[in-house]
Motif scaffolding. Structure first.
Motif, PDB file in Angstrom:
ATOM      1  N   MET A  89       0.890  -1.157   0.000  1.00 23.69           N
ATOM      2  CA  MET A  89       0.000   0.000   0.000  1.00 23.69           C
ATOM      3  C   MET A  89       0.934   1.214   0.000  1.00 23.69           C
ATOM      4  N   VAL A  90       1.166   1.778  -1.189  1.00 17.86           N
ATOM      5  CA  VAL A  90       2.172   2.831  -1.320  1.00 17.86           C
ATOM      6  C   VAL A  90       1.657   4.141  -0.735  1.00 17.86           C
ATOM      7  N   TYR A  91       0.420   4.490  -1.048  1.00 17.85           N
ATOM      8  CA  TYR A  91      -0.236   5.657  -0.441  1.00 17.85           C
ATOM      9  C   TYR A  91      -1.509   5.171   0.237  1.00 17.85           C
ATOM     10  N   THR A  92      -2.048   5.995   1.155  1.00 16.61           N
ATOM     11  CA  THR A  92      -3.223   5.588   1.918  1.00 16.61           C
ATOM     12  C   THR A  92      -4.293   4.964   1.030  1.00 16.61           C
ATOM     13  N   GLY A  93      -4.596   3.709   1.268  1.00 14.72           N
ATOM     14  CA  GLY A  93      -5.670   3.030   0.534  1.00 14.72           C
ATOM     15  C   GLY A  93      -5.330   2.692  -0.915  1.00 14.72           C
ATOM     16  N   LYS A  94      -4.113   2.962  -1.357  1.00 20.55           N
ATOM     17  CA  LYS A  94      -3.752   2.694  -2.762  1.00 20.55           C
ATOM     18  C   LYS A  94      -2.682   1.600  -2.830  1.00 20.55           C
ATOM     19  N   TYR A  95      -3.074   0.497  -3.475  1.00 22.36           N
ATOM     20  CA  TYR A  95      -2.168  -0.647  -3.577  1.00 22.36           C
ATOM     21  C   TYR A  95      -1.439  -0.626  -4.925  1.00 22.36           C
ATOM     22  N   TYR A  96      -0.177  -1.058  -4.883  1.00 26.19           N
ATOM     23  CA  TYR A  96       0.623  -1.181  -6.104  1.00 26.19           C
ATOM     24  C   TYR A  96       1.368  -2.506  -6.009  1.00 26.19           C
ATOM     25  N   GLY A  97       1.569  -3.188  -7.139  1.00 21.61           N
ATOM     26  CA  GLY A  97       2.334  -4.432  -7.070  1.00 21.61           C
ATOM     27  C   GLY A  97       2.875  -4.877  -8.421  1.00 21.61           C
ATOM     28  N   LEU A 111      -0.173  16.071  -2.388  1.00 24.97           N
ATOM     29  CA  LEU A 111       1.161  16.600  -2.730  1.00 24.97           C
ATOM     30  C   LEU A 111       2.078  16.502  -1.503  1.00 24.97           C
ATOM     31  N   GLU A 112       1.545  16.896  -0.350  1.00 31.48           N
ATOM     32  CA  GLU A 112       2.368  16.814   0.873  1.00 31.48           C
ATOM     33  C   GLU A 112       2.710  15.364   1.195  1.00 31.48           C
ATOM     34  N   GLU A 113       1.754  14.450   0.936  1.00 30.79           N
ATOM     35  CA  GLU A 113       2.029  13.031   1.205  1.00 30.79           C
ATOM     36  C   GLU A 113       3.179  12.556   0.315  1.00 30.79           C
ATOM     37  N   ARG A 114       3.171  13.001  -0.936  1.00 28.32           N
ATOM     38  CA  ARG A 114       4.239  12.612  -1.869  1.00 28.32           C
ATOM     39  C   ARG A 114       5.590  13.210  -1.448  1.00 28.32           C
ATOM     40  N   ILE A 115       5.568  14.476  -0.970  1.00 26.52           N
ATOM     41  CA  ILE A 115       6.824  15.100  -0.529  1.00 26.52           C
ATOM     42  C   ILE A 115       7.372  14.375   0.716  1.00 26.52           C
ATOM     43  N   ASN A 116       6.468  14.036   1.632  1.00 27.36           N
ATOM     44  CA  ASN A 116       6.924  13.320   2.837  1.00 27.36           C
ATOM     45  C   ASN A 116       7.523  11.970   2.479  1.00 27.36           C
ATOM     46  N   LYS A 117       6.869  11.299   1.517  1.00 32.32           N
ATOM     47  CA  LYS A 117       7.387   9.985   1.099  1.00 32.32           C
ATOM     48  C   LYS A 117       8.757  10.159   0.446  1.00 32.32           C
ATOM     49  N   ALA A 118       8.882  11.187  -0.405  1.00 28.17           N
ATOM     50  CA  ALA A 118      10.148  11.427  -1.097  1.00 28.17           C
ATOM     51  C   ALA A 118      11.259  11.683  -0.088  1.00 28.17           C
ATOM     52  N   SER A 119      10.941  12.485   0.928  1.00 27.08           N
ATOM     53  CA  SER A 119      11.941  12.830   1.920  1.00 27.08           C
ATOM     54  C   SER A 119      12.379  11.570   2.689  1.00 27.08           C
ATOM     55  N   HIS A 120      11.413  10.705   2.984  1.00 27.79           N
ATOM     56  CA  HIS A 120      11.734   9.449   3.672  1.00 27.79           C
ATOM     57  C   HIS A 120      12.559   8.530   2.750  1.00 27.79           C
ATOM     58  N   GLU A 121      12.141   8.473   1.470  1.00 29.33           N
ATOM     59  CA  GLU A 121      12.813   7.563   0.529  1.00 29.33           C
ATOM     60  C   GLU A 121      14.280   7.950   0.305  1.00 29.33           C
ATOM     61  N   LEU A 122      14.530   9.261   0.363  1.00 28.27           N
ATOM     62  CA  LEU A 122      15.910   9.739   0.153  1.00 28.27           C
ATOM     63  C   LEU A 122      16.904   9.069   1.094  1.00 28.27           C
ATOM     64  N   THR A 123      16.429   8.739   2.301  1.00 27.16           N
ATOM     65  CA  THR A 123      17.338   8.153   3.282  1.00 27.16           C
ATOM     66  C   THR A 123      17.758   6.729   2.867  1.00 27.16           C
TER      67      THR A 123
END
Ligand code: 5GP
Length: 189
Positions: free
Chosen positions: A74-82, A146-158
Motif C-alpha cells: 500500500m504505497v499511499y493511503t488506501g492505494k495498492y501497487y504491485g 502533494l504533501e504526502e508525496r513530498i513526505n514519502k520522497a523525503s523518507h525515501e531519500l534516506t
C-alpha cells in the motif's frame, strides 16, 4: 523458466522519472517496461494495460490471495501497487529484461528475491523544493496528496545509499546519458 536481468528504478514522484524512463526505453530495445498493477484511478491520458493494470481493490486483493505478485504494497493511503510475476515472465519470454519502476520498499524486495540478476537505481531530484515545484506544476495532486508525496520522497531519500547506483536528475540530458550508460553496461555483461 527463462529469466534475463531486471532493472529496477526508484524515484520520488516529480523527480523527472517518467521522462528518464521513456528515454531509457527508447534507447535500449532489449528492455521492456514492467507494467505494475495498482488501485489508484488513471490520470488523464493513462491507459489500462500500458501505464498500469488498473484494478479495483477487490481484484487486487484476489491477486494477493493467488500469490500472483513478486511484491506488493500500500504505497499511499488506501492505494495498492504491485509487480505481477506474470508480467516479469511475459517480458523474459520475449527475450527482454524488465524495467521495473517502483518505490523503495518494492525495489529492495525485488533485489532480495533476484539478487544475482537485479540492478537497482535511485533517481534523485536536486532538492525537495524543486520536487515540490515540479509536482505543483504537474497539477495532478491535491494539497494533501502533494504533501504526502513530498513526505514519502523525503523518507525515501534516506534509502538511496542502499541502491546499486544513484543518478541525480539536475540536467535531464546528462542524467539520461548517465542512466543509459549504467544500464547498457549491466545488461551487456
Ligand atoms: P504513481 O501513483 O505516481 O504512478 O506511483 C506512485 C508510486 O508507486 C511511485 O513511487 C511508483 O514508483 C510506485 N509504484 C509503481 N508501481 C509499483 C509496484 O508495482 N510496486 C511498488 N511497490 N511500488 C510501485
Amino acid at each position: 523458466m527463462a529469466t534475463g536481468k531486471i532493472i529496477v528504478i526508484t524515484a520520488p514522484s516529480g523527480s523527472g522519472k517518467t521522462t528518464l524512463v521513456k528515454r531509457l526505453l527508447d534507447s535500449c530495445p532489449h528492455l521492456a517496461f514492467s507494467i505494475s498493477a495498482c488501485t489508484r484511478k488513471p490520470r488523464p491520458g493513462e491507459i489500462d494495460g500500458k501505464d498500469y493494470y488498473f484494478y479495483e481493490e477487490n481484484e487486487f486483493k484476489a491477486q494477493i490471495e493467488k500469490d500472483a505478485f513478486v511484491e506488493w504494497e500500500m504505497v499511499y493511503t488506501g492505494k495498492y501497487y504491485g509487480t505481477l510475476k506474470s508480467e516479469l515472465q511475459r517480458i523474459w519470454n520475449a527475450g527482454k529484461s524488465p524495467l521495473v519502476d517502483i518505490d523503495v520498499q518494492g525495489a529492495l524486495a525485488i533485489r532480495e528475491k533476484y539478487p544475482d540478476i537485479c540492478l537497482t537505481i535511485f533517481i534523485e531530484a536536486p532538492s525537495l523544493d524543486i520536487l515540490r515545484e515540479r509536482l505543483r506544476i504537474r497539477g495532478t495532486e491535491t494539497d494533501h496528496s502533494l504533501e504526502e508525496r513530498i513526505n514519502k520522497a523525503s523518507h525515501e531519500l534516506t534509502f538511496a545509499p542502499k541502491f546499486d547506483r544513484i543518478v541525480i536528475n539536475e540536467h535531464l540530458d546528462k542524467a539520461t546519458s548517465e542512466l543509459i550508460e549504467i544500464v547498457e553496461k549491466f545488461t551487456r555483461c
